[in-house]
Design a protein around this motif. Sequence first.
Motif, PDB file in Angstrom:
ATOM      1  N   PHE A  45       0.862  -1.189   0.000  1.00 45.21           N
ATOM      2  CA  PHE A  45       0.000   0.000   0.000  1.00 45.21           C
ATOM      3  C   PHE A  45       0.897   1.236   0.000  1.00 45.21           C
ATOM      4  CE2 PHE A  45      -3.687   2.334   2.425  1.00 45.21           C
ATOM      5  CZ  PHE A  45      -3.807   3.202   1.356  1.00 45.21           C
ATOM      6  N   ALA A  46       0.959   1.913  -1.136  1.00 41.33           N
ATOM      7  CA  ALA A  46       1.695   3.167  -1.241  1.00 41.33           C
ATOM      8  C   ALA A  46       0.761   4.279  -0.777  1.00 41.33           C
ATOM      9  CB  ALA A  46       2.155   3.400  -2.674  1.00 41.33           C
ATOM     10  N   GLN A  47       0.847   4.592   0.502  1.00 40.64           N
ATOM     11  CA  GLN A  47      -0.055   5.559   1.130  1.00 40.64           C
ATOM     12  C   GLN A  47       0.574   6.948   1.094  1.00 40.64           C
ATOM     13  OE1 GLN A  47      -2.703   6.854   1.810  1.00 40.64           O
ATOM     14  NE2 GLN A  47      -3.526   6.083   3.732  1.00 40.64           N
ATOM     15  N   LYS A  48      -0.217   7.933   0.686  1.00 44.26           N
ATOM     16  CA  LYS A  48       0.351   9.272   0.527  1.00 44.26           C
ATOM     17  C   LYS A  48       0.777   9.904   1.840  1.00 44.26           C
ATOM     18  CE  LYS A  48      -4.150  11.652   0.276  1.00 44.26           C
ATOM     19  NZ  LYS A  48      -4.993  12.499  -0.608  1.00 44.26           N
ATOM     20  N   THR A  49       0.069   9.598   2.926  1.00 44.65           N
ATOM     21  CA  THR A  49       0.419  10.140   4.237  1.00 44.65           C
ATOM     22  C   THR A  49      -0.233   9.328   5.337  1.00 44.65           C
ATOM     23  OG1 THR A  49       0.371  12.127   5.658  1.00 44.65           O
ATOM     24  CG2 THR A  49      -1.526  11.760   4.240  1.00 44.65           C
ATOM     25  N   LEU A  50       0.396   9.342   6.485  1.00 51.87           N
ATOM     26  CA  LEU A  50      -0.201   8.755   7.690  1.00 51.87           C
ATOM     27  C   LEU A  50      -0.297   9.819   8.784  1.00 51.87           C
ATOM     28  CD1 LEU A  50       1.647   5.311   7.763  1.00 51.87           C
ATOM     29  CD2 LEU A  50      -0.755   5.700   7.236  1.00 51.87           C
ATOM     30  N   GLU A  51      -0.383  11.076   8.343  1.00 52.65           N
ATOM     31  CA  GLU A  51      -0.353  12.192   9.290  1.00 52.65           C
ATOM     32  C   GLU A  51      -1.745  12.614   9.756  1.00 52.65           C
ATOM     33  OE1 GLU A  51       1.868  15.296   7.458  1.00 52.65           O
ATOM     34  OE2 GLU A  51       3.781  14.234   7.608  1.00 52.65           O
ATOM     35  N   ASN A  52      -2.800  12.017   9.200  1.00 53.20           N
ATOM     36  CA  ASN A  52      -4.122  12.358   9.704  1.00 53.20           C
ATOM     37  C   ASN A  52      -4.910  11.088   9.994  1.00 53.20           C
ATOM     38  OD1 ASN A  52      -5.923  11.613   7.361  1.00 53.20           O
ATOM     39  ND2 ASN A  52      -4.648  13.127   6.315  1.00 53.20           N
ATOM     40  N   GLU A  53      -5.962  11.218  10.784  1.00 52.89           N
ATOM     41  CA  GLU A  53      -6.685  10.055  11.287  1.00 52.89           C
ATOM     42  C   GLU A  53      -7.355   9.253  10.179  1.00 52.89           C
ATOM     43  OE1 GLU A  53      -5.581   9.649  13.765  1.00 52.89           O
ATOM     44  OE2 GLU A  53      -5.380  11.347  14.989  1.00 52.89           O
ATOM     45  N   PHE A  54      -7.865   9.934   9.155  1.00 49.74           N
ATOM     46  CA  PHE A  54      -8.519   9.188   8.076  1.00 49.74           C
ATOM     47  C   PHE A  54      -7.532   8.270   7.377  1.00 49.74           C
ATOM     48  CE2 PHE A  54      -9.782   8.368   3.757  1.00 49.74           C
ATOM     49  CZ  PHE A  54     -11.114   8.008   3.892  1.00 49.74           C
ATOM     50  N   ALA A  78       4.419   7.901   2.100  1.00 43.74           N
ATOM     51  CA  ALA A  78       5.141   8.858   1.249  1.00 43.74           C
ATOM     52  C   ALA A  78       5.330  10.208   1.919  1.00 43.74           C
ATOM     53  CB  ALA A  78       4.394   9.049  -0.066  1.00 43.74           C
ATOM     54  N   LYS A  79       4.652  10.425   3.029  1.00 36.59           N
ATOM     55  CA  LYS A  79       4.735  11.706   3.749  1.00 36.59           C
ATOM     56  C   LYS A  79       4.429  12.885   2.816  1.00 36.59           C
ATOM     57  CE  LYS A  79       8.169   9.836   6.955  1.00 36.59           C
ATOM     58  NZ  LYS A  79       7.204   9.586   8.038  1.00 36.59           N
ATOM     59  N   ASN A  80       3.434  12.673   1.961  1.00 33.99           N
ATOM     60  CA  ASN A  80       2.980  13.692   1.004  1.00 33.99           C
ATOM     61  C   ASN A  80       4.076  14.158   0.054  1.00 33.99           C
ATOM     62  OD1 ASN A  80       0.155  14.109   1.278  1.00 33.99           O
ATOM     63  ND2 ASN A  80       0.502  15.065   3.265  1.00 33.99           N
ATOM     64  N   SER A  81       5.059  13.303  -0.214  1.00 34.38           N
ATOM     65  CA  SER A  81       6.157  13.624  -1.115  1.00 34.38           C
ATOM     66  C   SER A  81       6.052  12.772  -2.378  1.00 34.38           C
ATOM     67  CB  SER A  81       7.503  13.362  -0.421  1.00 34.38           C
ATOM     68  OG  SER A  81       8.553  13.276  -1.360  1.00 34.38           O
ATOM     69  N   GLN A  86       7.366   7.676  -5.380  1.00 33.83           N
ATOM     70  CA  GLN A  86       8.039   6.967  -6.462  1.00 33.83           C
ATOM     71  C   GLN A  86       8.973   5.893  -5.919  1.00 33.83           C
ATOM     72  OE1 GLN A  86       9.808  10.348  -8.435  1.00 33.83           O
ATOM     73  NE2 GLN A  86       8.071  10.617  -9.817  1.00 33.83           N
ATOM     74  N   LYS A  87       9.724   6.216  -4.871  1.00 33.95           N
ATOM     75  CA  LYS A  87      10.634   5.244  -4.261  1.00 33.95           C
ATOM     76  C   LYS A  87       9.861   4.077  -3.651  1.00 33.95           C
ATOM     77  CE  LYS A  87      14.299   8.569  -3.163  1.00 33.95           C
ATOM     78  NZ  LYS A  87      15.034   9.278  -2.068  1.00 33.95           N
ATOM     79  N   ASN A  88       8.734   4.383  -3.019  1.00 36.65           N
ATOM     80  CA  ASN A  88       7.919   3.323  -2.408  1.00 36.65           C
ATOM     81  C   ASN A  88       7.374   2.368  -3.467  1.00 36.65           C
ATOM     82  OD1 ASN A  88       8.395   4.503   0.068  1.00 36.65           O
ATOM     83  ND2 ASN A  88       6.406   5.515   0.189  1.00 36.65           N
TER      84      ASN A  88
END
Length: 362
Positions: A45-54, A78-81, A86-88
């Motif tokens: 799962f290439a997730q864009k961010t884990l910084e919010n609850e959703f 990806a921490k919104n990067s 791309q690396k993930n």
Amino acid sequence: MGKKFKLLAALSLVLMLMAQLLTGCGSTGTKDAATADKKQIKVGFAQKTLENEFQKALADGVVKAGEAKGWKVTVLDAKNSIENEQKNMETFVAQKYDLIFINVVDTKAATESINAAVKAGIPVIGIDSHVDEAANVVTGVSAPDLANGRVVGLFAAKQYDKSEMISAALLSGNKGNPGGQARRKGLFAGIIEGRTGCTEKEAWALADKFEQELTDNGKAVNNEAKFAVVTQGWGNWTVNGGLPAMEDILVANSKINCVLGENDSMLIGAKQAIDNRSLTGIKIFAAADAMKGALELIKGGSAYQATGLNNPKLVGAKGIDIAEKVLVEHVDPKSFGKTVTTDPVCVTAENVDKFYDPNAIF
């Protein structure tokens, strides 16, 4: 006796050899089956961010639904990067994962990574985000932005007397976001349909016209529906963004009686701004997400009237179901269509207990 003994001995030897041969064949087959059973499906799962609850809850939903089937599920943040994303994706391809989910950082930027994975023989499913049409995904899995917006809009239309003008402020996430555009268009269609009695098809056409007017002028009105969006603010999808955006709106628009928004977080912030000014008579309607904080406001009988169901657990489970069809049942990946969604639901005080979970992450 000697000849009979030799004959019996020879027959016994033949039977022993046949038994060994059959046993050997049985053992080999069992071993091969066991080896096949031990081949664990690996899903990334290439997730864009884990910084919010959703997004945390979405990742958790995918992981738990996958692990329930005995799969290995790996989430990379990806921490919104775009570069991290791309690396993930490259990591999942290099490690020969069986399938990849992606929640894209940027709609167009992810296309190259997606198509590279597919070229390597790894199917990709978009989840909770809109991918570019050039991206060769199996499908996109999400809550139904348009339909959720519409059912919330239909409910909102009934909360005002037909003779009363709905003067609404709109809080949007960020400019150009296709999910946000779909959510507000759904709200517009539902309100216009509910207030005028036109057909759903006519309502969508009128919502398109309303959206274009809003884009061109920063405000829009449908006189027949007695419905106007008098201003649009941008809250960047967060409580901390919705609060100051609503504060700015209230300075110039103190006579609004409605706040519409593209997600709960921004409208929770908007409600704080309204409460800070001790304003009353302003009803609040979100196209998404039915997050726990919003459901608590609805349960409490506040001005927060309704929200559309965008349950990350359900979205994650739906994604895993599609992955199973592709990987295990060998369903043609091209058969799913552009999008697969959960069912549209407007959550109100009447049905909120069905969806509220005090232990939910989101």
